[in-house]
Design an enzyme around this catalytic site. Sequence first.
Site, PDB file in Angstrom:
ATOM      1  N   SER A   9       0.834  -1.199   0.000  1.00  0.00           N
ATOM      2  CA  SER A   9       0.000   0.000   0.000  1.00  0.00           C
ATOM      3  C   SER A   9       0.867   1.247   0.000  1.00  0.00           C
ATOM      4  CB  SER A   9      -0.890   0.009   1.250  1.00  0.00           C
ATOM      5  OG  SER A   9      -1.514   1.266   1.391  1.00  0.00           O
ATOM      6  N   HIS A  10       0.286   2.364  -0.454  1.00  0.00           N
ATOM      7  CA  HIS A  10       0.956   3.654  -0.359  1.00  0.00           C
ATOM      8  C   HIS A  10       1.071   4.099   1.093  1.00  0.00           C
ATOM      9  CE1 HIS A  10       0.243   3.767  -4.605  1.00  0.00           C
ATOM     10  NE2 HIS A  10       0.766   4.962  -4.721  1.00  0.00           N
ATOM     11  N   SER A  11       0.208   3.554   1.933  1.00  0.00           N
ATOM     12  CA  SER A  11       0.129   4.039   3.300  1.00  0.00           C
ATOM     13  C   SER A  11       0.472   2.927   4.284  1.00  0.00           C
ATOM     14  CB  SER A  11      -1.294   4.552   3.563  1.00  0.00           C
ATOM     15  OG  SER A  11      -1.578   4.513   4.940  1.00  0.00           O
ATOM     16  N   SER A  71       0.394   2.746  -8.610  1.00  0.00           N
ATOM     17  CA  SER A  71       1.845   2.590  -8.554  1.00  0.00           C
ATOM     18  C   SER A  71       2.265   1.487  -7.588  1.00  0.00           C
ATOM     19  CB  SER A  71       2.541   3.912  -8.216  1.00  0.00           C
ATOM     20  OG  SER A  71       1.924   4.543  -7.143  1.00  0.00           O
TER      21      SER A  71
END
Lengths: 258, 216
Positions: A9-11, A71
């Site tokens: 995940s991005h986070s 991404s």
Amino acid sequence: MTVGVVLVSHSVLLADGAAELAREMAPDVVVRCGAGDVDGGLGTSLERVQAALADTLGQVDDVVVLADLGSAVLTVETAFEVDESLVRRARLVSAPFVEGAVAAAVTAQQGAGLDAVAAAAEGAVASIGRPGPVLELVETSGTGGAAGTEIVGETVAVVRAPEPAPAGPVVPADGVIARVTVRNPLGLHARPAAVLARAVADLGVPVTVGGVDATSVLQLLALGATGGQELEITARGDRAEVAVAAVVGLIEGGFGEV
Amino acid sequence: MTLDVAWSERWVRRSAEALSGARVELTELDRQIGDGDHGENMHRGFQAVLAKLDDGAERTQVGHVLKVVATTLMSSVGGASGPLYGTAFLRAAKVTERDDLDASSVVVMLEAALEGITTRGKATTGEKTMVDAWQPAVDAAARAAQDGADPVTVLQAAAAAADVGATATIPLVATKGRASYLGERSAGHEDPGARSTALLLGAALAAALTDEVPAA
């Protein structure tokens, strides 16, 4: 054969939260996160993804990978390009992040192989984005409230069905049927659903609860069974009677919550 | 001038310089149609590459330098441009394991980079992405090489076409990447990835025109 789950995940918070949820329902499954950029900020980092994959593959045979935004997917694919040997043991699935993570982990907990765990994650898309049972935030009150809970002043998430659950299927000749009332104040929510699905999978007997496959956490959740609701349990095969008794026992026992 | 390993190191230093100078512009472009981090990400990525190049490891072929660029960008550039540029440089590195590049090797290198980007990003031309700079660059390079141009002239053709291609993304409506969330509203802004592509290829040309190395 064991299958682990890697969440990309991005986070960091998002991945950790989804992992926490998955581990709650599948405590023996290796769930690792490759989240955030190099400094732990929002973004994705190849190194973090590679580390999560390596750590997981050091403990299990295969791994199912879930990624959130675009991404994150690219980063996973890049990891596969840099080390082509990964492709044999790791599979990136196209699945909703949270529902897919839970479905994958619960299926892996049941001892399923890579194909089945990947299919469970990808099948989780059926549990979202359509009218039917919805997740609602309910403000509880001190007087018991609609859900009959005694928790005071907390907001809890419950799955509610807008319509009564559909009637159970026709029971085949060698089938056993029973009816049982849900005793948990919040109904058949995530934790009891996971406990039930695991228990039924361990039994190895085909069981339906409220007309759905009782080994599927997501289908059980989608029933939106509330506290006090009656559910029909069916099973068939040699050990049908034992299985129904076990399921009835679990539900009547309130999963240790009542 | 020979396009050898020294050229490829100068290319990296020129790129770092160009991206450092354009970080505000790129970030502003990205703020309008993306998530506003492209300038910072590319700047940070190439600073990380500079640090890696200073590790003293011996590099004798162009591909060795491009491999360092690839792996470093993949790890240090958050957002989609990390894996996209990372894959581009990785594929380019694989076809440039040689002491210096002739005209056709420049074309092969650019084609490999473009192929990496399209494999990863699944984008094609006209979708307002970096492909809109890479594709004309590859086409122009191939034409120049076919006409018998020397390697530096091939690079010049590529850099000029990338610049034109980036500018031509302004009226396009994005259908790939984060900007596609904006739909029609993405028209009227240059795509930041296409602009950074033009800067990178411009840096490759600058590194081929002079031996000078920019101050870090």
